[in-house]
Design a protein around this motif. Structure first.
Motif, PDB file in Angstrom:
ATOM      1  N   LYS A 153      45.908  51.058  10.236  1.00  0.00           N
ATOM      2  CA  LYS A 153      45.810  50.154  11.383  1.00  0.00           C
ATOM      3  C   LYS A 153      47.192  49.685  11.829  1.00  0.00           C
ATOM      4  O   LYS A 153      47.464  49.584  13.035  1.00  0.00           O
ATOM      5  N   THR A 154      48.062  49.409  10.861  1.00  0.00           N
ATOM      6  CA  THR A 154      49.420  48.989  11.200  1.00  0.00           C
ATOM      7  C   THR A 154      50.163  50.088  11.946  1.00  0.00           C
ATOM      8  O   THR A 154      50.844  49.838  12.946  1.00  0.00           O
ATOM      9  N   GLN A 155      50.006  51.330  11.493  1.00  0.00           N
ATOM     10  CA  GLN A 155      50.668  52.457  12.163  1.00  0.00           C
ATOM     11  C   GLN A 155      50.090  52.690  13.554  1.00  0.00           C
ATOM     12  O   GLN A 155      50.821  53.055  14.481  1.00  0.00           O
ATOM     13  N   ASN A 156      48.779  52.499  13.710  1.00  0.00           N
ATOM     14  CA  ASN A 156      48.168  52.669  15.036  1.00  0.00           C
ATOM     15  C   ASN A 156      48.726  51.647  16.025  1.00  0.00           C
ATOM     16  O   ASN A 156      48.995  51.978  17.193  1.00  0.00           O
ATOM     17  N   ILE A 157      48.892  50.414  15.564  1.00  0.00           N
ATOM     18  CA  ILE A 157      49.445  49.374  16.449  1.00  0.00           C
ATOM     19  C   ILE A 157      50.889  49.709  16.821  1.00  0.00           C
ATOM     20  O   ILE A 157      51.295  49.588  17.978  1.00  0.00           O
ATOM     21  N   LYS A 158      51.687  50.150  15.824  1.00  0.00           N
ATOM     22  CA  LYS A 158      53.064  50.533  16.115  1.00  0.00           C
ATOM     23  C   LYS A 158      53.114  51.707  17.090  1.00  0.00           C
ATOM     24  O   LYS A 158      53.972  51.757  17.974  1.00  0.00           O
ATOM     25  N   SER A 159      52.199  52.654  16.912  1.00  0.00           N
ATOM     26  CA  SER A 159      52.159  53.812  17.812  1.00  0.00           C
ATOM     27  C   SER A 159      51.820  53.387  19.240  1.00  0.00           C
ATOM     28  O   SER A 159      52.447  53.855  20.204  1.00  0.00           O
ATOM     29  N   LYS A 160      50.843  52.498  19.390  1.00  0.00           N
ATOM     30  CA  LYS A 160      50.486  52.015  20.729  1.00  0.00           C
ATOM     31  C   LYS A 160      51.641  51.247  21.354  1.00  0.00           C
ATOM     32  O   LYS A 160      51.900  51.373  22.565  1.00  0.00           O
ATOM     33  N   LEU A 161      52.342  50.461  20.539  1.00  0.00           N
ATOM     34  CA  LEU A 161      53.486  49.706  21.058  1.00  0.00           C
ATOM     35  C   LEU A 161      54.590  50.652  21.522  1.00  0.00           C
ATOM     36  O   LEU A 161      55.179  50.463  22.600  1.00  0.00           O
ATOM     37  N   THR A 162      54.859  51.687  20.724  1.00  0.00           N
ATOM     38  CA  THR A 162      55.894  52.653  21.098  1.00  0.00           C
ATOM     39  C   THR A 162      55.520  53.405  22.367  1.00  0.00           C
ATOM     40  O   THR A 162      56.344  53.576  23.279  1.00  0.00           O
ATOM     41  N   GLN A 163      54.267  53.860  22.440  1.00  0.00           N
ATOM     42  CA  GLN A 163      53.817  54.593  23.622  1.00  0.00           C
ATOM     43  C   GLN A 163      53.865  53.722  24.878  1.00  0.00           C
ATOM     44  O   GLN A 163      54.168  54.211  25.975  1.00  0.00           O
ATOM     45  N   ALA A 164      53.567  52.435  24.710  1.00  0.00           N
ATOM     46  CA  ALA A 164      53.583  51.539  25.867  1.00  0.00           C
ATOM     47  C   ALA A 164      55.000  51.269  26.363  1.00  0.00           C
ATOM     48  O   ALA A 164      55.202  50.995  27.547  1.00  0.00           O
ATOM     49  N   LEU A 165      55.997  51.353  25.475  1.00  0.00           N
ATOM     50  CA  LEU A 165      57.359  50.990  25.849  1.00  0.00           C
ATOM     51  C   LEU A 165      58.204  52.184  26.293  1.00  0.00           C
ATOM     52  O   LEU A 165      59.222  51.998  26.968  1.00  0.00           O
ATOM     53  N   ILE A 166      57.802  53.393  25.910  1.00  0.00           N
ATOM     54  CA  ILE A 166      58.638  54.559  26.200  1.00  0.00           C
ATOM     55  C   ILE A 166      58.825  54.749  27.709  1.00  0.00           C
ATOM     56  O   ILE A 166      59.943  54.864  28.207  1.00  0.00           O
ATOM     57  N   TYR A 167      57.726  54.777  28.461  1.00  0.00           N
ATOM     58  CA  TYR A 167      57.827  55.052  29.890  1.00  0.00           C
ATOM     59  C   TYR A 167      58.603  53.970  30.645  1.00  0.00           C
ATOM     60  O   TYR A 167      59.503  54.294  31.447  1.00  0.00           O
ATOM     61  N   PRO A 168      58.328  52.672  30.446  1.00  0.00           N
ATOM     62  CA  PRO A 168      59.130  51.657  31.150  1.00  0.00           C
ATOM     63  C   PRO A 168      60.614  51.733  30.825  1.00  0.00           C
ATOM     64  O   PRO A 168      61.462  51.540  31.714  1.00  0.00           O
ATOM     65  N   LEU A 169      60.947  51.998  29.557  1.00  0.00           N
ATOM     66  CA  LEU A 169      62.360  52.079  29.192  1.00  0.00           C
ATOM     67  C   LEU A 169      63.032  53.283  29.853  1.00  0.00           C
ATOM     68  O   LEU A 169      64.154  53.179  30.364  1.00  0.00           O
ATOM     69  N   LEU A 170      62.352  54.429  29.836  1.00  0.00           N
ATOM     70  CA  LEU A 170      62.913  55.605  30.500  1.00  0.00           C
ATOM     71  C   LEU A 170      63.067  55.374  31.996  1.00  0.00           C
ATOM     72  O   LEU A 170      64.072  55.768  32.607  1.00  0.00           O
ATOM     73  N   LEU A 171      62.058  54.731  32.589  1.00  0.00           N
ATOM     74  CA  LEU A 171      62.112  54.440  34.032  1.00  0.00           C
ATOM     75  C   LEU A 171      63.290  53.532  34.353  1.00  0.00           C
ATOM     76  O   LEU A 171      64.003  53.732  35.342  1.00  0.00           O
ATOM     77  N   THR A 172      63.516  52.525  33.518  1.00  0.00           N
ATOM     78  CA  THR A 172      64.640  51.612  33.733  1.00  0.00           C
ATOM     79  C   THR A 172      65.974  52.323  33.607  1.00  0.00           C
ATOM     80  O   THR A 172      66.886  52.126  34.427  1.00  0.00           O
ATOM     81  N   LEU A 173      66.114  53.172  32.594  1.00  0.00           N
ATOM     82  CA  LEU A 173      67.368  53.904  32.402  1.00  0.00           C
ATOM     83  C   LEU A 173      67.646  54.845  33.577  1.00  0.00           C
ATOM     84  O   LEU A 173      68.784  54.951  34.047  1.00  0.00           O
ATOM     85  N   VAL A 174      66.600  55.541  34.045  1.00  0.00           N
ATOM     86  CA  VAL A 174      66.777  56.448  35.183  1.00  0.00           C
ATOM     87  C   VAL A 174      67.173  55.663  36.432  1.00  0.00           C
ATOM     88  O   VAL A 174      68.066  56.074  37.189  1.00  0.00           O
TER      89      VAL A 174
END
Length: 399
Positions: free
Chosen positions: A153-174
């Protein structure tokens, strides 16, 4: 296995080195054969050794290992044989070394909880306490199953957090990259053509030229200042007082503060639930549950709650005085404490907090993504208009 030792020779000189052996007993015997008196012996990887610097097992591998060990122990296989089976099937050399050392400690008569305590980065206090409780109560298999579920469950939450942050961070950098490229290369080249014509440029063009010049002049110094500020902030956050202030300030942020609070409270409630269900005393469970939290301020408040429970306060009242729990969570814990179903109520509270965390994270991402797109579109539109206005003026003059 490789051991790091400190020993003294016949002249009383203290020597340091490394020695290969299958167990600590064999390592000491080999040192005595070399006419050395062992003073200290440390397995490379158990504390400050090089295996410890590189994790012998990843989080996913540790979860799988826990699940497999639970299955073997529940099948009435002796613990030593179960550890041997896991050691033989582990492909990573560092992980095999770690399992071999744990098995050797068990063969020497140590409890499994004491053996895994040699690797605190992989088996935190939660693991150690639950394994100790499982060995004491004779329910080691079921306790290991709960640990595996908790890790997943802890890994699933971390995975969801990572997936949620990847696109906004990439969008900001671009977005930042495109704007910087326009201001540093495209704008100076295009606008320079209008300067030679000695015509009065529009306000937007003059403003764009000013911004472009300042960016080119201040980009490198500003970057250095930002890096220096980041290094200073990192240094300050190493001090407990400043880190506590920062973690407390994070909870006041509009959306991020609620996300941090929900994530930590969910982890605390779930940890306390499985510890209580594993026959770990409530007071010890509260202290261990506080240690797994990432926010220093929340950890401090919950440790104060544990002290109030130790002084005779009820769990509900002690947690309520922290002013961290939501009304729903306070109500559920109070109901569980009064009905004797505190374990199940803590589990439900953790599920509710997990759902709240996911909802808050989804909301934050859904607001952030269009905001970045709108800001980037507005900046690019301003740049394009500032370049097109002189061209349109020139066309009017020539016409």
């Amino acid at each position: 296995m490789l051991f790091r030792y400190q020993a003294s020779n016949r002249q009383g000189e203290r020597l340091k080195g490394e020695i290969e052996a299958d167990s600590p007993l064999q390592a000491r015997q080999r040192l005595r054969e070399q006419q050395l008196q062992p003073l200290s012996l440390q397995l490379m990887g158990s504390g400050q050794g090089r295996f410890f610097r590189r994790r012998p097992l990843s989080a996913a591998e540790c979860t799988l290992l826990t699940r497999q060990l639970a299955t073997l122990v529940s099948a009435a296989l002796p613990l030593e044989q179960a550890l041997l089976a896991l050691e033989n099937q582990t492909t990573r050399p560092a992980g095999r070394t770690m399992l071999h050392a744990i098995r050797q400690k068990v063969l020497e008569g140590a409890a499994l909880a004491d053996a895994v305590a040699l690797w605190p980065a992989i088996f935190p206090p939660l693991y150690q306490a639950m394994i100790a409780a499982g060995e004491t109560s004779g329910r080691l298999g079921s306790v290991l199953e709960q640990l595996a579920d908790y890790s997943e469950k802890t890994q699933n939450i971390k995975s969801k957090l990572t997936q949620a942050l990847i696109y906004p961070l990439l969008l900001t950098l671009v977005a930042l990259g495109v704007i910087a490229l326009l201001l540093l290369t495209v704008v100076p080249t295009v606008v320079e053509q209008f300067v030679h014509m000695k015509q009065v440029l529009p306000l937007s063009t003059r403003l764009l030229m000013s911004i472009s010049d300042k960016v080119r002049l201040c980009a490198l110094p500003l970057l250095l200042v930002l890096l220096l500020a980041a290094a200073c902030a990192h240094k300050l956050l190493q001090q407990p007082a400043y880190r506590l202030r920062w973690h407390r300030a994070k909870l006041r942020l509009p959306v991020a503060g609620r996300i941090v609070l929900d994530l930590n409270l969910a982890r605390y409630a779930r940890t306390l639930s499985i510890l209580s269900n594993s026959a770990v005393p409530l007071l010890e469970g509260m202290h261990i549950g506080a240690t797994v939290l990432s926010n220093q301020f929340i950890r401090q408040q919950l440790q104060h709650a544990a002290e109030r429970v130790r002084e005779g306060s009820s769990l509900t009242l002690a947690l309520e005085q922290t002013q961290l729990l939501s009304p729903m969570m306070r109500h559920m814990i109070a109901s569980g404490e009064s009905s004797g179903e505190i374990d199940s109520m803590l589990t439900r509270s953790a599920d509710i907090q997990d759902n709240a965390f996911i909802s808050q994270m989804t909301l934050a991402v859904s607001l952030f993504e269009p905001l970045v797109v709108i800001v980037m579109a507005a900046v690019v539109l301003f740049i394009v208009l500032a370049i097109l206005q002189p061209i349109l003026q020139l066309n009017n003059l020539t016409g």
